[in-house]
Write an enzyme that holds these catalytic residues in place. Structure first.
Site, mmCIF file in Angstrom:
data_model
loop_
_atom_site.group_PDB
_atom_site.id
_atom_site.type_symbol
_atom_site.label_atom_id
_atom_site.label_comp_id
_atom_site.label_asym_id
_atom_site.label_seq_id
_atom_site.Cartn_x
_atom_site.Cartn_y
_atom_site.Cartn_z
ATOM 1 C CE LYS A 113 74.848 56.724 62.946
ATOM 2 N NZ LYS A 113 74.662 57.727 61.891
ATOM 3 C CB SER A 188 71.048 56.186 60.571
ATOM 4 O OG SER A 188 72.274 56.963 60.256
ATOM 5 C CB SER A 212 71.916 60.122 60.079
ATOM 6 O OG SER A 212 71.327 59.168 59.364
HETATM 7 N N1 GLN Z 1 67.982 58.730 56.075
HETATM 8 C C1 GLN Z 1 68.901 59.052 55.202
HETATM 9 C C2 GLN Z 1 69.270 57.804 54.437
HETATM 10 O O1 GLN Z 1 68.645 56.795 54.747
HETATM 11 C C3 GLN Z 1 70.206 59.796 55.668
HETATM 12 C C4 GLN Z 1 71.012 58.731 56.320
HETATM 13 C C5 GLN Z 1 72.232 59.228 56.990
HETATM 14 O O2 GLN Z 1 72.181 60.644 57.221
HETATM 15 N N2 GLN Z 1 73.020 58.588 57.507
HETATM 16 O O3 GLN Z 1 70.015 57.738 53.439
#
Ligand code: GLN
Length: 521
Positions: A113, A188, A212
């Site tokens: 990532k 994400s 994410s």
């Molecule tokens: N969807 C969550 C957010 O937008 C989690 C994001 C993540 O785990 N990086 O904060």
């Protein structure tokens, strides 16, 4: 778990000597090596039936063929990967190499990532502000992978700074879901999960601050694990919300997931939150047996907002576990309803502090037209960050400001403790908890991007594991009527990854979902 006997355990490395052609396992044409898992490729490499260069070329060809459709990668590390593969083929030719000990990922193409630092390769966080940033060092997890002989094949797309649930907030365009390219892959880590579903890498790393790894794993039909906070070093992970962030594996199956976990876990003096505690040999827990294991079903995870089809698949999985001899019982996690508010206060507060470093001075993008220093800061941030990141910085700055701190940030910290206590109580009675990973299957691109609250609500089942710091895994458990994957989540107490891996492995051995592939050209 102490009562669990290590039955049916197959040490993968003993398989290295078997002749796969004799076993009829060598049917896969050379050009389709990209379809294989870590353990399958390792066996072929060790029995010298294929070379590392062949594996790497196969994956690179696949990326070339398909990634213009998926947009899962931000950077493809083509030349260096081939050069590294050639070096590794030389090492492989030396029969005195002890693979199990030193090179457990020899020749395995892995995608990272793009918020995890890789020396000599861009780390952009899918943001304009870091679009040309090249880290001078490797993240600890990357160094560990390289030490085991893995090949970093490329860097994957994400929501900008990992803030989002759909990979739509990326500066480099959204990633598409291989099961239906009109749908998001989730986020994400949507780049990392979509490329695994589309066989554009053998395995990947993601990061998980509020879901994410798990939510996009569920949307893309792959396995993803968020480890216990402190289990895996965060050194070299670009910080979003430091008390919640963890790096974890994304894989085609549970076996690969545990192989990766073993490599990336462990104490790191460079990360003061990493915990000095022995790393179990996770492979030893790949046991196809859940007899007597106590599985709790949190009742609050089956209330309003859960899609009927998702619920149906989760209930089918519960019945399967029951038939396999697990003890199933309902449990209550009474503070679940506060998880979204708590997370979005704490995560944005930490983000507003972490992102203050992108000031146009130390590194990254700088707006070149400005009148004075303040004007330079303002314009750099205004043009360098996208809308969602700016929204988070503003929310976080607000809740940390004097007069509001006690009402929001401090209160959220207290509720976080209550959420953690809910789990501690539940794990006194249960080995693992089973829930849906996300309330719905993958939604359409564009459907929710203009409604942040709708997007935040999707995180309802994943955030609590981060707030409590416990491990949680998503594994495919079925498909919607539209053919989109559905995931189930397994959670365990701190540092009990082996429990979720064992239960997930049993589920996988008794189902076929992980064998189904998306229809791609
Ligand atoms: N969807 C969550 C957010 O937008 C989690 C994001 C993540 O785990 N990086 O904060």
């Amino acid at each position: 778990m102490n009562r669990i006997k290590k039955k049916n355990f197959v040490n993968l490395f003993n398989l290295a000597d078997l002749n796969l052609k004799e076993l009829g396992l060598m049917e896969i044409p050379e050009k389709e090596l990209y379809k294989l898992s870590i353990h399958q490729i390792s066996n072929l490499l060790r029995s010298k039936e294929v070379s590392v260069v062949e594996v790497v070329r196969s994956v690179l060809d696949r990326i070339e063929e398909i990634d213009s459709l998926i947009n899962g990668y931000i950077t493809i590390n083509k030349q260096k990967s081939i050069a590294r593969a050639q070096e590794l083929d030389h090492i492989l030719a030396d029969s005195s190499v002890d693979f199990k000990k030193n090179l457990s990922l020899l020749g395995i193409p892995i995608a990272i990532k793009d918020n995890i630092c890789t020396q000599g390769m861009k780390t952009t966080c899918a943001s304009q502000i870091l679009s040309n940033f090249v880290s001078p060092y490797n993240a600890t997890v990357v160094r560990k992978l390289l030490d085991q002989g893995a090949i970093i094949i490329g860097k994957t797309n994400l929501d900008e700074f990992a803030m989002g649930s759909s990979t739509e907030t990326s500066h480099f365009g959204c990633t598409r879901n291989p099961w239906n390219v009109n749908h998001t892959p989730g986020g994400s880590s949507g780049g990392s999960t979509s490329i695994i579903a589309a066989d554009e890498a053998v395995c990947a790393l993601g990061s998980d601050t509020g879901g994410s790894i798990r939510q996009p794993a569920s949307f893309c039909g792959v396995v993803g694990l968020k480890p216990t906070y402190g289990r895996v070093s965060r050194f070299g992970l670009v910080a979003f919300a430091s008390s919640l962030d963890q790096i974890g594996p994304i894989a085609k199956d549970v076996t690969d997931c545990s192989l990766l976990m073993k490599v990336i876990s462990g104490y790191d003096p460079c990360d003061s939150t990493s915990v000095n505690r022995p790393v179990p040999d996770y492979e030893e827990y790949l046991i196809n047996d859940v007899k007597g294991i106590k599985i709790g079903i949190p009742q609050e995870y089956f209330e309003e907002g859960l899609d009927k089809e998702v619920e149906e698949k989760i209930r089918q999985a519960i019945s399967l576990f029951q038939n396999l001899g697990a003890q199933i019982e309902e449990v209550s996690l009474p503070h679940t309803e506060y998880a979204i508010a708590t997370y979005y206060i704490l995560a944005t507060a930490e983000a507003s502090s972490n992102l203050a470093r992108y000031d146009g001075v130390r590194y990254g993008f700088r707006e070149d037209q400005f009148t004075d220093l303040i004007d330079m800061y303002e314009k750099t941030k205004q043009h360098g960050f996208g809308a969602e990141v700016k929204r988070r910085i503003m929310l976080g700055t607000y809740s940390l400001s004097s007069g509001y701190y006690d009402a929001y940030y401090l209160k959220a910290q207290k509720v976080r403790t209550l959420i953690k206590q809910d789990f501690e109580e539940a794990f006194q009675k249960f080995d693992v908890l089973l829930t849906p990973t996300a309330p719905i299957p993958a939604f359409k691109i564009g459907e929710k991007i203009n409604d942040p609250l709708q997007m935040y609500l999707l995180d309802i089942y994943t955030l609590s594991a981060n707030l409590a710091g416990i491990p949680a895994l998503s594994i495919p458990c079925g498909f919607s009527h539209e053919g989109l994957p559905i995931g189930l989540q397994l959670l365990a107490g701190h540092f009990q990854e082996e429990k979720v891996l064992r239960v997930a492995y049993t589920f996988e051995q008794n189902t076929e979902y992980h064998k189904k592939l998306p229809k791609l050209p």
